[in-house]
Design a protein around this motif. Structure first.
Motif, short mmCIF file in Angstrom:
data_model
loop_
_atom_site.label_atom_id
_atom_site.label_comp_id
_atom_site.label_asym_id
_atom_site.label_seq_id
_atom_site.Cartn_x
_atom_site.Cartn_y
_atom_site.Cartn_z
N ASN A 56 0.82 -1.20 0.06
CA ASN A 56 -0.22 -0.08 0.00
C ASN A 56 0.73 1.31 -0.06
OD1 ASN A 56 -2.95 -0.77 0.02
ND2 ASN A 56 -2.18 -2.03 1.66
N MET A 59 2.05 1.55 -3.52
CA MET A 59 0.76 2.13 -4.25
C MET A 59 0.64 3.75 -3.92
SD MET A 59 -1.83 0.83 -6.40
CE MET A 59 -2.46 -0.54 -5.63
N ALA A 81 -5.54 2.53 -0.60
CA ALA A 81 -4.31 2.12 -0.15
C ALA A 81 -4.01 2.73 1.36
CB ALA A 81 -3.33 2.55 -0.86
N PRO A 304 -3.28 -4.20 -3.17
CA PRO A 304 -2.00 -3.76 -4.08
C PRO A 304 -1.82 -5.00 -5.13
CG PRO A 304 -1.57 -3.36 -1.82
CD PRO A 304 -3.01 -4.12 -1.83
#
Length: 339
Positions: A56, A59, A81, A304
Motif C-alpha cells: 500500500n 501504491m 491504499a 495492491p
C-alpha cells in the motif's frame, strides 16, 4: 490452559482492587485456547502485515508522484491504499504485541479509541469501494461525460463526504460504550477491541448497542454493497452490448479487479458481524477471532497485488522507479570507485 488460568486469576485480583463504573483497563486474551500457539500464529500475521504496509505504501508513492496517474481511478486507489494502512495499523500492532510479549493490557480510553478507528476505517473503505464502482460505471456506461463529471474537485468532495459519513455514524459507538458499566469482568476474548466484544462485558442492557450496530451495518456497509451490486449489474449489461470483443475484454478486465477486492472486503467482514450475533455455540471462538484478524489483514494485503497485476500503468511506473533507484545506486558506486 495454565497460562489462561494465570491470566484469569490476575484479572480477578486486579478487578477486586476497584469498583469504578468503568475499569481502568481491559485485558485482551488473544486467541483463547490457543495461547501456546500465539508465537506460531504471529508468523503469518506479521508477514501479511508487512506485505500490506509495503504494497500500500508503494501504491501511494507511485500514484502520488506521477501526474499522469492523477486520474479518478488512481486517486480512488490511493485513497483505498491509505485506508488499508490505517485499518491494519489500528489492530495488528496490538495483536502482535499480545502474541510476542504477552502485552494483554489496553487502557479503557485506548480501547474506545481502537473501537472508533477500526469501524471508522471500515466505513471509509466501504464508501471508497462504492465510489470506485461509481467511477467504473461512468467510465464504461457514460464515457463521453466521464472527464467533465469526475473532476478533481468532485473526487475530493466524495472523499470528504466519505470521511464525514464515517465520523458521524461511528462516533456514537464510543458514547454507547462509555455509558455502560463494566463492574464484573474486564477480560475481552479477542485480540483487539471491537464494539460488540466490548459491549458484551457490560453489566447493563446492551439492546441499544445491538440495534444501533444493526442499523449502521444495514444503512452504511449494507446499502453500499447493494448499490455496488446494482452498479456492476448495469456495467456488465453495458459491457455485453459493446460491439468489439477487444473492448468487452478490456472492460471486463477492469471490472474483475474491482469485484475481487469487493468480495475480499465484504464477505469476511459480514461473517465476523454475523458471528457476534449467532454466538459461539454455532461458530467456534478461536475460528471467529482468527477470521476477524484475517478480514483486516487479507484485503489490505491483496488489494495492491490485485491492482498491481491488473493495472499496467501502475506496473510501468513502479518498475520505472525501481530501475531509477538501481541506476542511481550503480552510478553512485561507480563514481566512488573512480575516486
Amino acid at each position: 490452559m495454565e497460562k489462561s488460568d494465570d491470566l484469569g486469576s490476575h484479572i480477578s485480583q486486579e478487578m477486586s482492587n476497584f469498583s469504578a463504573f468503568h475499569p481502568e483497563f481491559f485485558l485482551l486474551m488473544g486467541v483463547p485456547g490457543l495461547e501456546d500457539s500465539h508465537l506460531l500464529i504471529s508468523i503469518p500475521f506479521s508477514i501479511m502485515y508487512f506485505l500490506s504496509l509495503l504494497g500500500n505504501t508503494i501504491m501511494v508513492l507511485v500514484i502520488s508522484t506521477h501526474e499522469s496517474l492523477h486520474q479518478p481511478m488512481y486517486i480512488f486507489l490511493m485513497m483505498l491504499a491509505l485506508t488499508d494502512v490505517f485499518l491494519t495499523s489500528s489492530t495488528i500492532p496490538k495483536t502482535l504485541s499480545i502474541f510476542w510479549f504477552g502485552s494483554h493490557k489496553i487502557y479503557y480510553n485506548g480501547c474506545l479509541a481502537q473501537v472508533f478507528f477500526i469501524h471508522f476505517n471500515f466505513g471509509t473503505e466501504s464508501a471508497i469501494l462504492l465510489s470506485m464502482a461509481y467511477d467504473c460505471y461512468f467510465a464504461i456506461c457514460k464515457p463521453l461525460t466521464y472527464s467533465s463529471s469526475l473532476t478533481g474537485t468532485f473526487i475530493w468532495k466524495i472523499a470528504m463526504v466519505a470521511l464525514f459519513r464515517s465520523f458521524c455514524i461511528i462516533t456514537p459507538f464510543v458514547f454507547l460504550l462509555k455509558r455502560l458499566p463494566f463492574q464484573q469482568s474486564n477480560l475481552i476474548e479477542h485480540t483487539y477491541c471491537e464494539h460488540m466484544s466490548v459491549a458484551k462485558l457490560a453489566t447493563a442492557d446492551i439492546s441499544v448497542n445491538v440495534v444501533y450496530g444493526l442499523i449502521i451495518a444495514a444503512c452504511s456497509a449494507g446499502l453500499d454493497m447493494i448499490l455496488i451490486v446494482v452498479s456492476y449489474t448495469i456495467i456488465v449489461s453495458a459491457v455485453l452490448r459493446l460491439p468489439s470483443s477487444e473492448a468487452r475484454f478490456k472492460a471486463f478486465n477492469t471490472c474483475v479487479s474491482h469485484i475481487c477486492v469487493i468480495i475480499l472486503f465484504y464477505i469476511p467482514a459480514f461473517f465476523s458481524f454475523i458471528a457476534h450475533r449467532v454466538g459461539h455455540e454455532h461458530i467456534s471462538l478461536e475460528f471467529h477471532i482468527i477470521f476477524a484478524n484475517l478480514y483486516v489483514l487479507v484485503p489490505p494485503m491483496m488489494n495492491p497485488i490485485i491492482y498491481g497485476i491488473k493495472t499496467r500503468e501502475i506496473q510501468q511506473r513502479f518498475f520505472a522507479i525501481v530501475c531509477k533507484v538501481i541506476c542511481d545506486d550503480f552510478v553512485a558506486r561507480v563514481s566512488l570507485t573512480k575516486r
